[in-house]
Enzyme design. Structure first.
Site, PDB file in Angstrom:
ATOM      1  N   HIS A 192       0.697  -1.064   0.010  1.00 37.00           N
ATOM      2  CA  HIS A 192       0.086  -0.041   0.122  1.00 37.00           C
ATOM      3  C   HIS A 192       0.905   0.989   0.072  1.00 37.00           C
ATOM      4  O   HIS A 192       0.522   2.257  -0.601  1.00 37.00           O
ATOM      5  CB  HIS A 192      -0.738  -0.033   1.211  1.00 37.00           C
ATOM      6  CG  HIS A 192      -1.651  -1.115   1.365  1.00 37.00           C
ATOM      7  ND1 HIS A 192      -2.006  -2.022   2.569  1.00 37.00           N
ATOM      8  CD2 HIS A 192      -2.592  -1.800   0.321  1.00 37.00           C
ATOM      9  CE1 HIS A 192      -2.624  -2.844   2.213  1.00 37.00           C
ATOM     10  NE2 HIS A 192      -2.943  -2.906   1.040  1.00 37.00           N
ATOM     11  N   GLU A 434      -3.645 -14.598 -19.816  1.00 38.83           N
ATOM     12  CA  GLU A 434      -2.342 -14.407 -18.851  1.00 38.83           C
ATOM     13  C   GLU A 434      -1.923 -15.779 -18.137  1.00 38.83           C
ATOM     14  O   GLU A 434      -1.219 -15.730 -17.223  1.00 38.83           O
ATOM     15  CB  GLU A 434      -2.638 -13.436 -17.805  1.00 38.83           C
ATOM     16  CG  GLU A 434      -3.937 -13.620 -17.103  1.00 38.83           C
ATOM     17  CD  GLU A 434      -4.266 -12.571 -15.935  1.00 38.83           C
ATOM     18  OE1 GLU A 434      -3.512 -11.725 -15.852  1.00 38.83           O
ATOM     19  OE2 GLU A 434      -5.270 -12.357 -15.550  1.00 38.83           O
ATOM     20  N   ASP A 458       1.574 -11.690 -15.512  1.00 42.52           N
ATOM     21  CA  ASP A 458       1.377 -13.177 -14.923  1.00 42.52           C
ATOM     22  C   ASP A 458       1.795 -14.375 -16.118  1.00 42.52           C
ATOM     23  O   ASP A 458       2.363 -15.300 -15.858  1.00 42.52           O
ATOM     24  CB  ASP A 458      -0.211 -13.472 -14.963  1.00 42.52           C
ATOM     25  CG  ASP A 458      -0.680 -12.855 -13.469  1.00 42.52           C
ATOM     26  OD1 ASP A 458       0.272 -13.309 -12.610  1.00 42.52           O
ATOM     27  OD2 ASP A 458      -1.587 -12.127 -13.316  1.00 42.52           O
ATOM     28  N   CYS A 505      -1.811  -5.561 -21.719  1.00 40.64           N
ATOM     29  CA  CYS A 505      -2.346  -4.537 -20.737  1.00 40.64           C
ATOM     30  C   CYS A 505      -1.258  -4.813 -19.534  1.00 40.64           C
ATOM     31  O   CYS A 505      -1.140  -4.245 -18.604  1.00 40.64           O
ATOM     32  CB  CYS A 505      -3.720  -4.553 -20.261  1.00 40.64           C
ATOM     33  SG  CYS A 505      -4.084  -6.079 -19.385  1.00 40.64           S
TER      34      CYS A 505
HETATM   35  C1  PEP Z   1      -0.989  -8.980 -15.954  1.00 40.82           C
HETATM   36  O1  PEP Z   1      -1.160 -10.016 -15.555  1.00 40.82           O
HETATM   37  O2  PEP Z   1      -0.275  -8.744 -16.856  1.00 40.82           O
HETATM   38  C2  PEP Z   1      -2.226  -8.029 -15.607  1.00 40.82           C
HETATM   39  C3  PEP Z   1      -2.306  -6.802 -16.401  1.00 40.82           C
HETATM   40  O3  PEP Z   1      -2.754  -8.133 -14.625  1.00 40.82           O
HETATM   41  P1  PEP Z   1      -2.161  -7.833 -12.843  1.00 40.82           P
HETATM   42  O4  PEP Z   1      -1.045  -7.130 -13.035  1.00 40.82           O
HETATM   43  O5  PEP Z   1      -3.236  -7.176 -12.293  1.00 40.82           O
HETATM   44  O6  PEP Z   1      -2.118  -9.478 -12.565  1.00 40.82           O
HETATM   45 MG    MG Z   2      -2.720 -10.569 -14.022  1.00 40.98          MG
END
Ligand code: PEP
Ligand code: MG
Length: 579
Positions: A192, A434, A458, A505
């Site tokens: 956090h 992912e 991931d 993303c």
């Molecule tokens: C990812 O795994 O690339 C993703 C965007 O999700 P997070 O980072 O929230 O796991």
């Molecule tokens: Mg992810």
């Protein structure tokens, strides 16, 4: 002079004097009080709880006015805990049965309580243990038995060095307007404190392991939050290099800001949509101001992490409506809760797992906690009538999970219809790619979805079998590994074949080194943290599609991560030498 590497959690470069916060816990003497003083000590303890609670409530309100209620709710746990009668009663009973002073009884109780969290071994619960420590310090301060640093008395700008900082310590430090940056032994990108530091734009490096032993108060420090570097007592040449770097970063920021209104398109006119990633709706304005054309990833689990009790349908509906308002007609991809792994909510009852990233995480958790999942889907659907809302399911690893999630969505639609709520029945439905399984079966997933988004954070961890949160194997975690690049290419091709729109993303989308390659691989939508949008746009505007395809072909021929990285660095520098 010594240079230390940690994890940069908030970009920017600062140079200043260090102030090392006491790493030793506040020592409270064991004091036994006479029988006739017991009632007095109990009331001292009760008053300390009440004043501390009021102090937290006031701080939370002040912070909410500046940073929004979601971030301020991080203090909600402190406030509720201090308002609870149970700890007060247990402390009173320690005072009565053992004749302890109020300060000593508080410290004995709090340490025992904290230890329970520390022993559970999960990074999330350790974060909670730090909250407890924070509350203890605050209580002791109100009892009057503690000698902690009076933050308000800080006169000069400083860089804080500490074993760890709790969110409330960070906010208190920031309020002094003297905080230049900070460096801590502990911490990771998901703490956090890191989230708040990034939100407030304070340069910081965490996870340095033993920086408190290497620095003394009064030393000069350089904090390079972008590269995760701390320099202790820089020599003249390092000082001037970093001072120039800080100035330069500001100039680069100003130059890039000039691109905000321009489209992200290659020299030969291929448009790339750059979208923002957010954890809280209040981050949307920043994304838009930096040129985001919408939000490609709203990580809704952050609405759940601190909440106790968990947010119900109405609360979520309001958060999603806030987000819809803020994007003002642009697309908003709401990802259903990605709880588990390193993101466990605070509502209790969370079982500690041996391998949480391989456990009951994300969509698996949602499908086993249907009432939570349904209330989230109801809230998303109800918000969908107000804008261009899309729903995305995370961590899909088999087609049956997607089908189950879609089935729940259709049940929720029926319910809403019966109850007379409006919603978009043709809301676009997407999945995150992912897991290697999803990447390999992208064609099948694509046939049953409107869009897919590659989550490289991931995908890298699961493909390379490298824990994304473990600094001991951090050097093995790389988007440049040929296996990752081939998987991404394969997913993009399969999405094209099924006519499914595809985006990326993960953090890789905002890493300048990969911008040309991703365009060359066929990606036309990239979603990233707000701060990365301007430089990605700069690079995209400097290349042609033919350049990008040439780069992709060459990269696909490499066998090692090193070759990929070196080549991409050279190619990127040809168009933008700021990396
Ligand atoms: C990812 O795994 O690339 C993703 C965007 O999700 P997070 O980072 O929230 O796991
Ligand atoms: Mg992810």
């Amino acid at each position: 002079m010594p240079l230390r590497r940690g994890i940069g959690v908030s970009s920017g470069v600062v140079i200043g004097d260090a102030l090392v916060l006491e790493t030793e816990e506040a020592r409270v003497p064991r004091r036994i009080v006479p029988r006739d003083q017991i009632d007095h000590e109990v009331s001292v303890s009760d008053r300390a709880f009440e004043s501390a609670r009021k102090e937290v409530a006031a701080e939370r309100e002040q912070f909410a006015a500046r940073a929004g209620t979601e971030l301020a709710d991080i203090f909600g746990f402190h406030e509720r805990w201090l308002g609870d009668v149970k700890p007060r009663k247990e402390i009173a009973s320690l005072i009565r049965s053992k004749h302890y002073s109020a300060a000593y009884a508080i410290s004995v109780f709090m340490r025992k309580y904290r230890r329970r969290f520390q022993e559970m071994g999960s990074p999330f619960l350790q974060e909670r243990a730090r909250d407890i420590q924070d509350i203890e310090r605050r209580l002791l301060h109100h009892v009057g038995g503690e000698t902690r640093l009076e933050l308000a008395s800080l006169k000069d700008p400083i860089i804080i060095v500490a074993h760890d900082l709790t969110p409330s310590e960070l906010v208190a430090l920031e309020k002094t307007k003297r905080l230049l940056g900070f460096a801590t032994d502990a911490g990771g990108t998901t703490s956090h404190t890191a989230i708040i530091a990034a939100g407030l734009g304070i340069p910081a490096v965490v996870g340095l392991e033993n920086i408190t032993s290497n620095v003394s108060s009064g030393d000069t420090l350089v904090i390079d939050g972008l590269h995760g570097v701390v320099v202790v007592n820089p020599d003249e040449s390092q000082r001037s290099t970093y001072a120039a770097e800080a100035k330069h970063l500001e100039e680069v920021r100003d130059t890039l800001a000039e691109l905000t209104e321009l489209a992200a398109e290659t020299r030969d006119g291929v448009r790339i949509a750059l979208l923002g990633n957010i954890e809280f709706p209040l981050e949307i304005d920043d994304c838009i101001n930096r040129g985001a054309e919408g939000i490609g990833l709203f990580r809704t689990e952050f609405l759940f992490l601190e909440a106790d009790p968990l947010p119900g349908e109405e609360e979520q509906y309001r958060a999603y409506c806030d987000a819809v308002d803020a994007v003002a007609g642009r697309p908003l991809v709401i990802r259903t809760m990605d709880l588990g792994g390193d993101k466990c909510h605070r509502g209790g009852g969370w079982e500690v797992e041996k391998n949480p990233f391989l456990g009951l995480r994300s969509i698996r958790y949602s499908l086993q906690n249907l009432s939570m999942f349904r209330s989230q889907l109801r809230a998303i659907l109800r918000a969908s009538v107000h804008g261009d809302v899309r729903v995305m399911f995370p961590l899909i690893s088999r087609i049956m999970e997607l089908r189950q999630a879609k089935f729940v969505l259709s049940l929720v639609m029926e319910e809403l219809e019966e109850e007379g709520f409006e919603f978009k029945s043709d809301i676009p439905v997407g999945v995150m790619v992912e897991t290697p399984a999803a990447a390999i079966c992208a064609r099948e997933l694509g046939r049953e979805t409107d869009f897919m988004s590659i989550g490289t954070n991931d995908l890298i961890q699961y493909t390379l079998a490298v824990d994304r949160t473990n600094e001991r194997v951090a050097q093995l975690y790389s988007p440049a590994d040929p296996s990752i690049i081939r998987l991404i290419r394969r997913v993009v091709k399969d999405a094209d074949r099924t006519g499914t729109s595809i985006s990326l993303c993960g953090e890789m989308a905002g890493d300048p080194l990969f911008a040309i390659l991703l365009v060359g691989m066929g990606l036309r939508t990239l979603s990233m943290a707000a701060g990365n949008i301007p430089r990605t746009k700069k690079i995209i505007r400097s290349v042609s599609l033919a350049d990008a395809i040439r780069v992709r072909k060459r990269v696909m021929s490499f066998e090692t991560e090193r070759e990929v990285l070196n080549y991409l660095r050279d190619e990127t520098r040809k168009v933008w030498d700021e990396i």
